[in-house]
Design a protein around this motif. Structure first.
Motif, PDB file in Angstrom:
ATOM      1  N   HIS A 156       0.834  -1.212   0.000  1.00  0.00           N
ATOM      2  CA  HIS A 156       0.000   0.000   0.000  1.00  0.00           C
ATOM      3  C   HIS A 156       0.864   1.256   0.000  1.00  0.00           C
ATOM      4  O   HIS A 156       0.572   2.218   0.685  1.00  0.00           O
ATOM      5  CB  HIS A 156      -0.920  -0.003   1.221  1.00  0.00           C
ATOM      6  N   GLN A 211       1.350   3.573  -2.021  1.00  0.00           N
ATOM      7  CA  GLN A 211       0.840   4.826  -2.575  1.00  0.00           C
ATOM      8  C   GLN A 211      -0.344   5.362  -1.789  1.00  0.00           C
ATOM      9  O   GLN A 211      -0.962   6.331  -2.193  1.00  0.00           O
ATOM     10  CB  GLN A 211       0.398   4.600  -4.015  1.00  0.00           C
ATOM     11  N   ALA A 212      -0.695   4.683  -0.710  1.00  0.00           N
ATOM     12  CA  ALA A 212      -1.982   4.962  -0.070  1.00  0.00           C
ATOM     13  C   ALA A 212      -1.995   6.214   0.800  1.00  0.00           C
ATOM     14  O   ALA A 212      -3.015   6.533   1.378  1.00  0.00           O
ATOM     15  CB  ALA A 212      -2.405   3.755   0.748  1.00  0.00           C
ATOM     16  N   ALA A 217      -2.619   7.986   6.011  1.00  0.00           N
ATOM     17  CA  ALA A 217      -3.699   7.280   6.705  1.00  0.00           C
ATOM     18  C   ALA A 217      -3.759   5.825   6.247  1.00  0.00           C
ATOM     19  O   ALA A 217      -3.890   4.913   7.066  1.00  0.00           O
ATOM     20  CB  ALA A 217      -5.028   7.979   6.445  1.00  0.00           C
ATOM     21  N   GLY A 218      -3.626   5.618   4.954  1.00  0.00           N
ATOM     22  CA  GLY A 218      -3.663   4.264   4.413  1.00  0.00           C
ATOM     23  C   GLY A 218      -2.496   3.427   4.918  1.00  0.00           C
ATOM     24  O   GLY A 218      -2.646   2.248   5.244  1.00  0.00           O
ATOM     25  N   ARG A 244      -0.932   3.857   7.738  1.00  0.00           N
ATOM     26  CA  ARG A 244      -1.161   3.563   9.150  1.00  0.00           C
ATOM     27  C   ARG A 244      -2.122   2.376   9.295  1.00  0.00           C
ATOM     28  O   ARG A 244      -1.884   1.461  10.056  1.00  0.00           O
ATOM     29  CB  ARG A 244      -1.744   4.802   9.845  1.00  0.00           C
ATOM     30  N   LEU A 245      -3.167   2.424   8.511  1.00  0.00           N
ATOM     31  CA  LEU A 245      -4.162   1.358   8.551  1.00  0.00           C
ATOM     32  C   LEU A 245      -3.517   0.019   8.202  1.00  0.00           C
ATOM     33  O   LEU A 245      -3.731  -0.997   8.868  1.00  0.00           O
ATOM     34  CB  LEU A 245      -5.288   1.680   7.546  1.00  0.00           C
ATOM     35  N   SER A 246      -2.690   0.046   7.170  1.00  0.00           N
ATOM     36  CA  SER A 246      -2.066  -1.181   6.721  1.00  0.00           C
ATOM     37  C   SER A 246      -1.051  -1.691   7.747  1.00  0.00           C
ATOM     38  O   SER A 246      -0.923  -2.893   7.965  1.00  0.00           O
ATOM     39  CB  SER A 246      -1.457  -0.937   5.351  1.00  0.00           C
TER      40      SER A 246
END
Lengths: 179, 622
Positions: A44, A46-47, A50-51, A53-55
């Motif tokens: 992830h 390129q996320a 926030a992305g 962190r989630l991952s």
């Protein structure tokens, strides 16, 4: 059923495995890799923050679940907790006399081998202990999955903690002796 | 003929969008930079055609800095201001440095890390390393014809948190965006594994100039899973040189030595060691400052004898890593040799004996780490092509814990845990009415705090005054994929939460780095402002692309109202990203991130379910 699965699912559900002490370790390994392939931060990149962190949270969650299920002692402790049984690891120190005697014997021979720098004795003690631990693992499966004897299983879990601690001491001794 | 490329959803591989990224092996003795070009990992040479940059930095009185070959040439003329093997000083206090007394430098105690007094002022090892990294960045930008989107920097697997953080700081100081700190043996395994399409359990034996790592990995269907790692972050070729150095002194009855003679002896010791890799004996002839001659012959047998304990150390660490992985030598499919010091015949022989098989030497041990790092950099920069479907799962090399009563360590995260990892531990107060708690974070395997490395201390304040044992304080350790730690503490018995986040920084604060960066840009004639703006624009572009492809992929997960909120945030970011207000770009990116948070969480759940469904199909099919 699938839609129930989320971050809060229990470890067994997360890995799509039955809730039991007996475990298909090949399925566990396979599932671990499949899950990490989906959630790992490197998948992830390129996320955005926030992305990412989630991952990271998901990947940590999958790692924790994998480590817990992979190790028979941790798996048993987790299963006891899930089924509402307190293994009393803090306050119940009662052990069968023959078990305690055997532990003391092993401990003494390890301490002696450590003093004498005898790597061979340590390796032999380690091998024997590993076999004893494997036997306890097998018995735990019978007690928990077959007989549902959770009190007896808890007693065995407490013994296992003793044995794993001793295994750690042997490893330490091996390191000291080798260097 | 133009070939059409088929791109899967979520992949962006149009050739014109290739993002420039490099892998950097920041070595004790030499450093290298590599990149992936047309699908091939290649080491980038300097204009003279050299790939290795000697990790040597010389400070001059007029403020100029010489790096690499030039610095090395002047090393014996100006030993005090010429810094070699700076990697050994990274994240280290003065007392931690092996053979510090034989180094020609003026060491100064610094907060968290030793400093070196040079003619150009006091320098931290982070600054010295940044000089090396800057040269490699410039080399790469010149060769690739553009600015780098980022770099993967390799570190010894056995580096602790302080050493990793120092390396990351050095990269930031050199103007590099760090995509990942990658463990050196893991980088080598990537290069080896992808090259040979290997499957099975492999050991990577990595003996460099100043560090030793052993890693045990399982390679299976494109996943590189590190099972255990071990080593010694202060054991390498330098120590073998030092043994020869001491042998020369003893044999020739020399003492005391002038700094110049000491340098001379060290150089000859190293030459003799290297000569023995292809010859049975090495003649050593040295003309000392006094005009006296030293004339000795070092045989392979004597060399093996004087370095036996060093070789033994590597074998001990290897056995320990095998035990940690729950494996024996019989389980190992192959042993990959990495690092220039594995050229020594007694190392090759000892490894062959331990594993009962000839080690694998088919990749250049000097280059393999940089090549693997470049492959990972390419992936992390978003240049994933079809077939590039591999993933790396690495571990933390040393246990992390907290100090408890009586100076004992309570382990929170055991060594060899797969990253990233989060673990929480609950603590309580021991006095009635206690409102603060001191938290001391340590790293290492020993039971006593005094025997472990202190990573940082912080205080949790604002605990409600309760009777002893009533407060519940939850301390959470989170280690990210770089192996770097952050710690959070929360008091949760009363619902009143105190919250603190700590990132140990070992002497260099973010402000210090900002100041140093500004200075270095002024010196280089670069424009820090334009650079930061361009970085923000590139980031914004990436976020937009990722969001759009996510929307295309799974728009059904959104209600029309949610979709509208996201679309508005996209429009807002598009409007500001071409302007020159970096703050506005950052703010718009954060707003878009916040707008898509729930969406991202739902997408993650969906992909986890997809992984489950995938397995069911595997099981059904024969």
């Amino acid at each position: 059923m699938m839609s129930d699965l989320d971050f809060a699912a229990d470890h067994f559900a997360l890995f799509g495995l039955p809730r039991s002490q007996q475990l298909d370790s090949a399925a566990l390994d396979l599932r671990f890799r499949q899950l990490q392939t989906e959630v790992h931060p490197d998948r992830h990149v390129q996320a955005g923050d926030a992305g990412q962190r989630l991952s990271m949270q998901w990947a940590s969650r999958v790692n924790e679940a994998y480590q817990t299920l992979k190790n028979p002692l941790r798996r048993a402790l987790y299963l006891l907790q899930l089924t509402g049984h307190d293994p009393q690891v803090e306050n119940n120190t009662a052990m069968p006399a023959d078990f305690l005697f055997r532990q003391m014997e092993l401990r003494e021979s390890v301490a002696e081998a450590r003093r004498d720098g005898d790597e061979g004795v340590l390796e032999a003690a380690r091998l024997q202990l590993v076999q004893e631990i494997a036997a306890v693992h097998r018995r735990l499966i019978e007690l928990m999955d077959g007989e549902h004897e959770y009190v007896a299983a808890s007693g065995l879990v407490r013994q296992l903690m003793f044995q794993e601690k001793l295994l750690g001491e042997i490893d330490d001794a091996l390191e000291v002796v080798a260097s | 003929m133009a070939l059409l490329q088929i791109v899967e959803p979520g992949e962006t591989t149009a050739p014109h969008q290739h993002r420039l990224a490099v892998g950097i092996d920041l070595g004790t003795t030499n450093s290298l930079v590599a990149t992936v070009r047309s699908g091939m990992s290649v080491v980038l040479n300097d204009v003279q055609g050299h790939s290795l940059l000697p990790s040597v930095v010389r400070y001059l009185a007029d403020g100029r800095v010489e790096i690499g070959r030039t610095a090395e040439k002047h090393r014996s003329l100006d030993p005090k201001n010429t810094i070699v093997s700076v990697k050994r000083l990274m994240g280290r206090g003065r007392g931690d440095i092996a053979h510090g007394e034989t180094l020609p430098h003026d060491f100064v105690d610094g907060e968290g890390m030793v400093r070196i007094r040079t003619i150009a002022g006091i320098k931290s090892p982070v600054e010295v390393s940044a000089e090396i990294l800057k040269v490699l960045r410039q080399r790469a930008e010149a060769a690739l014809g553009g600015e780098l989107i980022g770099a993967v920097i390799t570190v010894p697997a056995y580096f602790d948190d302080a050493q990793r953080q120092a390396t990351k700081d050095a990269a930031r100081l050199a103007g590099l965006n760090v995509l990942r700190l990658l463990n050196e043996p893991t980088a080598a395994a990537i290069a080896y594994g992808l090259d040979n399409a290997s499957e099975g359990v492999f050991a990577v034996f990595d003996l460099g100039g100043g560090t030793f790592d052993i890693s045990i990995l399982r390679l299976s269907k494109g996943i590189f899973e590190v099972l255990a790692t071990g080593g010694d972050s202060a054991l390498g070729g330098d120590d073998f040189d030092h043994r020869v150095f001491c042998w020369i002194i003893e044999q020739a009855g020399l003492r005391p030595l002038s700094p110049h003679d000491a340098r001379l002896l060290q150089a000859h010791a190293r030459e003799a060691k290297e000569y023995l890799s292809s010859h049975g004996e090495a003649p050593i002839t040295i003309k000392l400052g006094s005009g006296e001659y030293v004339d000795l012959l070092l045989t392979t047998d004597s060399f093996t004898e004087i370095t036996r304990t060093l070789v033994q150390k590597t074998l001990t660490a290897t056995k320990k890593a095998l035990r940690d992985a729950g494996l024996t030598v019989g389980d190992i499919r192959g042993v990959v040799m990495v690092g220039g010091s594995t050229r020594m015949p007694q190392i090759q022989q000892a490894v062959a004996e331990l594993f009962g098989q000839e080690p694998l030497n088919n990749l250049d041990p000097d280059k393999v780490v940089a090549l693997g790092a470049a492959m990972q950099a390419n992936l992390l920069a978003g240049n994933r092509a079809a077939g590039d479907d591999w993933l790396l799962l690495d571990v933390i090399p040393l246990s992390l814990g907290l100090e408890t009563m009586g100076g004992l360590v309570e382990k929170v995260i055991p060594r060899n845990s797969t990253l990233p990892i989060a673990r929480a531990q609950e603590f309580t107060t021991f006095k009635d009415g206690q409102t603060a708690l001191a938290i001391h974070i340590v790293q290492g395997e020993r039971e006593l705090v005094a025997d472990c490395r202190s990573l940082g201390r912080f205080e949790l304040r604002g605990i409600p005054p309760l009777v002893a044992g009533a407060a519940r304080i939850r301390v959470t350790f989170q280690v990210d994929a770089d192996g770097l730690l952050s710690v959070t503490a929360r008091e949760q018995s009363t619902g009143c939460e105190a919250h603190i986040e700590v990132k140990p920084s070992y002497g260099l604060s973010d402000d210090e780095i900002a100041v140093m960066l500004k200075e270095s840009f002024t010196h280089a004639g670069d424009d820090a402002f334009r650079r930061a703006l361009r970085e923000a624009q590139v980031e914004a572009q990436r976020l937009l692309e990722a969001t759009r492809s996510a929307l295309e992929d799974s728009s059904t997960l959104l209600s029309p109202a949610e979709r509208e909120t996201i679309d508005r945030a996209i429009v807002k970011l598009e409007a500001v990203m071409l302007g020159d207000d970096r703050r506005a770009i950052d703010a718009a990116m954060q707003a878009l991130g916040a707008a898509t948070e729930d969406f991202a969480a739902r997408r993650m759940n969906q992909s986890v379910q997809r992984a489950l469904a995938g397995k069911t199909i595997d099981q059904i099919s024969p």
